[in-house]
Design an enzyme around this catalytic site. Sequence first.
Site, PDB file in Angstrom:
ATOM      1  N   PRO A  13       0.795  -1.220   0.000  1.00  0.00           N
ATOM      2  CA  PRO A  13       0.000   0.000   0.000  1.00  0.00           C
ATOM      3  C   PRO A  13       0.831   1.274   0.000  1.00  0.00           C
ATOM      4  O   PRO A  13       1.865   1.364   0.654  1.00  0.00           O
ATOM      5  CB  PRO A  13      -0.834  -0.105   1.285  1.00  0.00           C
ATOM      6  CG  PRO A  13      -0.162  -1.123   2.124  1.00  0.00           C
ATOM      7  CD  PRO A  13       0.563  -2.038   1.198  1.00  0.00           C
ATOM      8  N   ASN A  14       0.322   2.221  -0.772  1.00  0.00           N
ATOM      9  CA  ASN A  14       0.850   3.584  -0.895  1.00  0.00           C
ATOM     10  C   ASN A  14       2.161   3.693  -1.669  1.00  0.00           C
ATOM     11  O   ASN A  14       2.635   4.794  -1.906  1.00  0.00           O
ATOM     12  CB  ASN A  14       0.987   4.255   0.479  1.00  0.00           C
ATOM     13  CG  ASN A  14      -0.348   4.367   1.170  1.00  0.00           C
ATOM     14  OD1 ASN A  14      -1.325   4.792   0.570  1.00  0.00           O
ATOM     15  ND2 ASN A  14      -0.409   3.955   2.415  1.00  0.00           N
ATOM     16  N   TYR A  26      10.658   9.349   2.005  1.00  0.00           N
ATOM     17  CA  TYR A  26      10.680   8.287   1.003  1.00  0.00           C
ATOM     18  C   TYR A  26      11.452   8.640  -0.265  1.00  0.00           C
ATOM     19  O   TYR A  26      11.650   7.786  -1.118  1.00  0.00           O
ATOM     20  CB  TYR A  26       9.244   7.885   0.630  1.00  0.00           C
ATOM     21  CG  TYR A  26       8.493   7.285   1.790  1.00  0.00           C
ATOM     22  CD1 TYR A  26       8.747   5.984   2.199  1.00  0.00           C
ATOM     23  CD2 TYR A  26       7.551   8.015   2.488  1.00  0.00           C
ATOM     24  CE1 TYR A  26       8.073   5.423   3.271  1.00  0.00           C
ATOM     25  CE2 TYR A  26       6.860   7.468   3.571  1.00  0.00           C
ATOM     26  CZ  TYR A  26       7.136   6.181   3.955  1.00  0.00           C
ATOM     27  OH  TYR A  26       6.478   5.632   5.020  1.00  0.00           O
ATOM     28  N   ASN A  77       8.200  -5.361  -0.669  1.00  0.00           N
ATOM     29  CA  ASN A  77       8.069  -4.181   0.178  1.00  0.00           C
ATOM     30  C   ASN A  77       6.588  -4.139   0.532  1.00  0.00           C
ATOM     31  O   ASN A  77       5.771  -3.664  -0.251  1.00  0.00           O
ATOM     32  CB  ASN A  77       8.496  -2.912  -0.547  1.00  0.00           C
ATOM     33  CG  ASN A  77       8.403  -1.690   0.335  1.00  0.00           C
ATOM     34  OD1 ASN A  77       7.815  -1.711   1.403  1.00  0.00           O
ATOM     35  ND2 ASN A  77       8.992  -0.596  -0.140  1.00  0.00           N
ATOM     36  N   ALA A  80       2.924  -0.722   4.903  1.00  0.00           N
ATOM     37  CA  ALA A  80       2.372  -0.814   6.261  1.00  0.00           C
ATOM     38  C   ALA A  80       1.935  -2.234   6.617  1.00  0.00           C
ATOM     39  O   ALA A  80       1.883  -2.577   7.800  1.00  0.00           O
ATOM     40  CB  ALA A  80       1.201   0.157   6.415  1.00  0.00           C
ATOM     41  N   HIS A  83       3.877  -4.452   9.179  1.00  0.00           N
ATOM     42  CA  HIS A  83       3.696  -4.365  10.628  1.00  0.00           C
ATOM     43  C   HIS A  83       2.337  -4.878  11.100  1.00  0.00           C
ATOM     44  O   HIS A  83       2.100  -4.929  12.307  1.00  0.00           O
ATOM     45  CB  HIS A  83       3.856  -2.907  11.072  1.00  0.00           C
ATOM     46  CG  HIS A  83       4.930  -2.187  10.337  1.00  0.00           C
ATOM     47  ND1 HIS A  83       6.268  -2.469  10.514  1.00  0.00           N
ATOM     48  CD2 HIS A  83       4.869  -1.227   9.380  1.00  0.00           C
ATOM     49  CE1 HIS A  83       6.981  -1.689   9.712  1.00  0.00           C
ATOM     50  NE2 HIS A  83       6.153  -0.937   9.015  1.00  0.00           N
ATOM     51  N   ASP A  90       1.920 -15.236   6.501  1.00  0.00           N
ATOM     52  CA  ASP A  90       1.634 -16.659   6.334  1.00  0.00           C
ATOM     53  C   ASP A  90       1.727 -17.084   4.868  1.00  0.00           C
ATOM     54  O   ASP A  90       2.208 -18.176   4.568  1.00  0.00           O
ATOM     55  CB  ASP A  90       0.261 -16.996   6.905  1.00  0.00           C
ATOM     56  CG  ASP A  90       0.220 -16.956   8.427  1.00  0.00           C
ATOM     57  OD1 ASP A  90       1.298 -16.831   9.066  1.00  0.00           O
ATOM     58  OD2 ASP A  90      -0.887 -17.040   8.980  1.00  0.00           O
ATOM     59  N   GLU A 101      13.002  -9.065   1.908  1.00  0.00           N
ATOM     60  CA  GLU A 101      12.155  -7.941   2.336  1.00  0.00           C
ATOM     61  C   GLU A 101      12.942  -6.642   2.174  1.00  0.00           C
ATOM     62  O   GLU A 101      14.126  -6.588   2.506  1.00  0.00           O
ATOM     63  CB  GLU A 101      11.786  -8.153   3.801  1.00  0.00           C
ATOM     64  CG  GLU A 101      10.996  -7.038   4.419  1.00  0.00           C
ATOM     65  CD  GLU A 101      10.744  -7.261   5.908  1.00  0.00           C
ATOM     66  OE1 GLU A 101       9.924  -6.505   6.458  1.00  0.00           O
ATOM     67  OE2 GLU A 101      11.342  -8.177   6.509  1.00  0.00           O
ATOM     68  N   HIS A 103      12.723  -2.122   2.509  1.00  0.00           N
ATOM     69  CA  HIS A 103      12.065  -0.908   3.021  1.00  0.00           C
ATOM     70  C   HIS A 103      12.886   0.293   2.594  1.00  0.00           C
ATOM     71  O   HIS A 103      14.119   0.263   2.697  1.00  0.00           O
ATOM     72  CB  HIS A 103      11.964  -0.931   4.551  1.00  0.00           C
ATOM     73  CG  HIS A 103      11.173  -2.072   5.067  1.00  0.00           C
ATOM     74  ND1 HIS A 103       9.791  -2.074   5.052  1.00  0.00           N
ATOM     75  CD2 HIS A 103      11.561  -3.267   5.580  1.00  0.00           C
ATOM     76  CE1 HIS A 103       9.373  -3.229   5.540  1.00  0.00           C
ATOM     77  NE2 HIS A 103      10.423  -3.964   5.861  1.00  0.00           N
ATOM     78  N   ARG A 110      12.307   4.565  12.924  1.00  0.00           N
ATOM     79  CA  ARG A 110      10.998   5.205  12.826  1.00  0.00           C
ATOM     80  C   ARG A 110      10.185   4.946  14.090  1.00  0.00           C
ATOM     81  O   ARG A 110      10.720   4.500  15.099  1.00  0.00           O
ATOM     82  CB  ARG A 110      10.277   4.687  11.577  1.00  0.00           C
ATOM     83  CG  ARG A 110      11.084   5.047  10.314  1.00  0.00           C
ATOM     84  CD  ARG A 110      10.311   5.039   9.063  1.00  0.00           C
ATOM     85  NE  ARG A 110       9.157   5.922   9.126  1.00  0.00           N
ATOM     86  CZ  ARG A 110       8.074   5.758   8.390  1.00  0.00           C
ATOM     87  NH1 ARG A 110       7.996   4.765   7.538  1.00  0.00           N
ATOM     88  NH2 ARG A 110       7.067   6.595   8.486  1.00  0.00           N
ATOM     89  N   ARG A 114       6.478   0.628  14.022  1.00  0.00           N
ATOM     90  CA  ARG A 114       7.033   0.179  12.741  1.00  0.00           C
ATOM     91  C   ARG A 114       8.251  -0.739  12.918  1.00  0.00           C
ATOM     92  O   ARG A 114       8.782  -1.247  11.940  1.00  0.00           O
ATOM     93  CB  ARG A 114       7.415   1.371  11.880  1.00  0.00           C
ATOM     94  CG  ARG A 114       6.236   2.217  11.452  1.00  0.00           C
ATOM     95  CD  ARG A 114       6.695   3.301  10.484  1.00  0.00           C
ATOM     96  NE  ARG A 114       5.686   4.304  10.283  1.00  0.00           N
ATOM     97  CZ  ARG A 114       4.740   4.247   9.341  1.00  0.00           C
ATOM     98  NH1 ARG A 114       4.680   3.219   8.530  1.00  0.00           N
ATOM     99  NH2 ARG A 114       3.867   5.218   9.223  1.00  0.00           N
TER     100      ARG A 114
END
Length: 151
Positions: A13-14, A26, A77, A80, A83, A90, A101, A103, A110, A114
């Site tokens: 998301p985002n 970012y 990535n 949100a 977290h 899963d 992963e 970020h 942060r 987070r």
Amino acid sequence: MPLPPRVLVLNGPNLNLLGLREPPLYGSDTLADVEALCRESAARHGLEVDFLQSNHEGALIDAVHAARAGAAGIVVNAGAYTHTSIALRDALATADSPVVEVHLPHIHQREEYRHRSYVAEVADAMIAGAGIHRYALALTHLAHLLEKSAA
């Protein structure tokens, strides 16, 4: 001649708002910049990449399930959902291939909420705090893992 291994680059998301959303945090690079960087990095390692960005948890989970049938690895990535989503964690746990992963900012620098990553529990590696270049680092590491498993 065999086809090059395919890697899924999954953005949550985002991340479609990269370059617009909080540039001091970012950066000014866009999701299109990320995809171009990934294509270049993947090509250097003899990989092909598929991309998906979704603001919807179920779409991300479905993509992970589909990747089981053909992706040599996953770069994720989760935004949100990193977290909050045990369901995405899963799904990634069922991956038959390596998961890296990523970020943009360093999540441990942060807000406290987070600092917890459900994805990290099932990922082979986490790369954070290197801006969009962490995607290239992730693909390099994924290529290393794939070479190591083929040996």
